[in-house]
Design an enzyme around this catalytic site. Structure first.
Site, mmCIF file in Angstrom:
data_model
loop_
_atom_site.group_PDB
_atom_site.id
_atom_site.type_symbol
_atom_site.label_atom_id
_atom_site.label_comp_id
_atom_site.label_asym_id
_atom_site.label_seq_id
_atom_site.Cartn_x
_atom_site.Cartn_y
_atom_site.Cartn_z
ATOM 1 N N LYS A 60 51.795 12.548 64.653
ATOM 2 C CA LYS A 60 51.172 11.931 63.486
ATOM 3 C C LYS A 60 51.762 10.551 63.194
ATOM 4 O O LYS A 60 51.056 9.657 62.710
ATOM 5 C CB LYS A 60 51.323 12.837 62.272
ATOM 6 C CG LYS A 60 50.425 14.075 62.311
ATOM 7 C CD LYS A 60 48.969 13.716 62.465
ATOM 8 C CE LYS A 60 48.049 14.892 62.229
ATOM 9 N NZ LYS A 60 46.628 14.551 62.539
ATOM 10 N N TYR A 67 54.499 17.828 65.826
ATOM 11 C CA TYR A 67 53.442 17.415 64.902
ATOM 12 C C TYR A 67 53.820 16.104 64.227
ATOM 13 O O TYR A 67 53.011 15.171 64.145
ATOM 14 C CB TYR A 67 53.232 18.521 63.871
ATOM 15 C CG TYR A 67 52.096 18.279 62.908
ATOM 16 C CD1 TYR A 67 50.794 18.619 63.242
ATOM 17 C CD2 TYR A 67 52.333 17.721 61.647
ATOM 18 C CE1 TYR A 67 49.744 18.415 62.357
ATOM 19 C CE2 TYR A 67 51.294 17.514 60.754
ATOM 20 C CZ TYR A 67 50.006 17.862 61.109
ATOM 21 O OH TYR A 67 48.976 17.650 60.230
#
Length: 305
Positions: A169, A165
């Protein structure tokens, strides 16, 4: 009429069936935008599909007097992203605003994490943002106007079990920083939101009517939406920047460099690096490069006087 109206504008919000995306879509519609509410309707891990979440948000918007349509295409595929943008153009005649919010999370870290975990996060967060932005771009260029808000996360600061993640991002930052340079001649602005909210992916969603409790976090999705709407508005003054919002606080995040240490006498050694470690890390007089060329100019200024 509100100073920050979206009358006459058409917005696409991905991942808009719940949480943050729902809050963004509802605020944009409340301010006058026609909205494509996109949501695959899957789990937080990205499994399954259900039109229910997107359709529910559309019904909420229309009940409040707004205009919206539901879409369940998958941002992680080129055809899905193109279909989302085409839905806006076909139903409403144009596309002015793109808010890339769709995301998944599958918690894992080293050493157990599998490559498939990383690949899936990149496909949705980073490639999905690229797919929709690329699909909207020709329309933005043709009309000489566009606003895109990509989603990054404070998760990129690091957490032991969110490796994929965080990586995905962080990737959206580079995507936005480069896209804004391509967009500047066409009045296209691409910025980023790093939301701080209690959502399905972030500890459990708080209901719309939740009241603050002393000593407990109060982080509704709606508290992030004003920043996103400002970044999506025609009067937005910035391009390629990162902003955080949530819990009543709004702030800028940025990538900066220290002035560092300049070695002058022959090739530097490991010992030179170690001896000047404090200067290398000294945050006094740090600078925030606007782009790669600005960083290069500052980094090499000692060679050019």
């Amino acid at each position: 009429m509100s100073e920050f109206s979206f009358e006459g504008r058409v917005a696409v919000v991905t991942g808009a069936g719940r949480g943050l995306g729902r809050a963004y879509a509802r605020l944009l519609a409340e301010r006058g935008a026609k909205v494509v509410v996109n949501d695959l309707g899957g789990s937080i891990e990205g499994d399954g599909a259900d039109i229910g979440p997107a359709q529910t948000v559309v019904e909420e918007i229309t009940a409040a007097g707004g205009t919206a349509v539901a879409d369940t295409n998958d941002v992680s595929t080129r055809s899905g992203a193109e279909a989302i943008i085409n839905r806006a153009v076909e139903d409403f005649g144009r596309i002015d605003v793109l808010v890339n919010n769709a995301g998944i999370i599958r918690y894992a870290g080293l050493p157990e994490i599998e490559a498939e975990n990383l690949e899936r996060h990149l496909a949705v967060h980073l490639v999905g943002s690229f797919n929709t932005l690329r699909a909207a771009w020709p329309h933005f260029v043709e009309q000489g106007y566009g606003r895109a808000v990509l989603t990054t996360s404070s998760g990129m600061f690091g957490l032991d079990n969110n490796l994929s993640y965080a990586a995905a991002k962080a990737g959206t930052v580079g995507l936005a920083r480069s896209a804004r340079l391509s967009g500047e001649p066409h009045n296209i602005k691409v910025n980023l939101i790093a939301p701080a909210a209690m959502t399905r992916m972030g500890g459990g969603e708080q209901p719309d009517d939740a009241q603050p409790v002393p000593g407990m976090p109060h982080m509704p999705s709606a508290a992030v939406a004003p920043m996103v709407a400002y970044l999506a508005h025609e009067s937005c003054p910035v391009n390629g920047e990162i902003y955080t919002a949530g819990a009543g606080r709004f702030a800028r995040l940025f990538i900066a460099s220290t002035e560092g240490y300049v070695h002058q006498d022959g090739p530097a050694t490991v010992e030179d690096v170690a001896a000047n470690w404090d200067s290398i890390n000294d945050e006094k007089d740090y600078y925030v490069p606007s782009d790669l060329m600005a960083w290069s100019g500052s980094f090499l200024k000692h060679q050019f006087g």
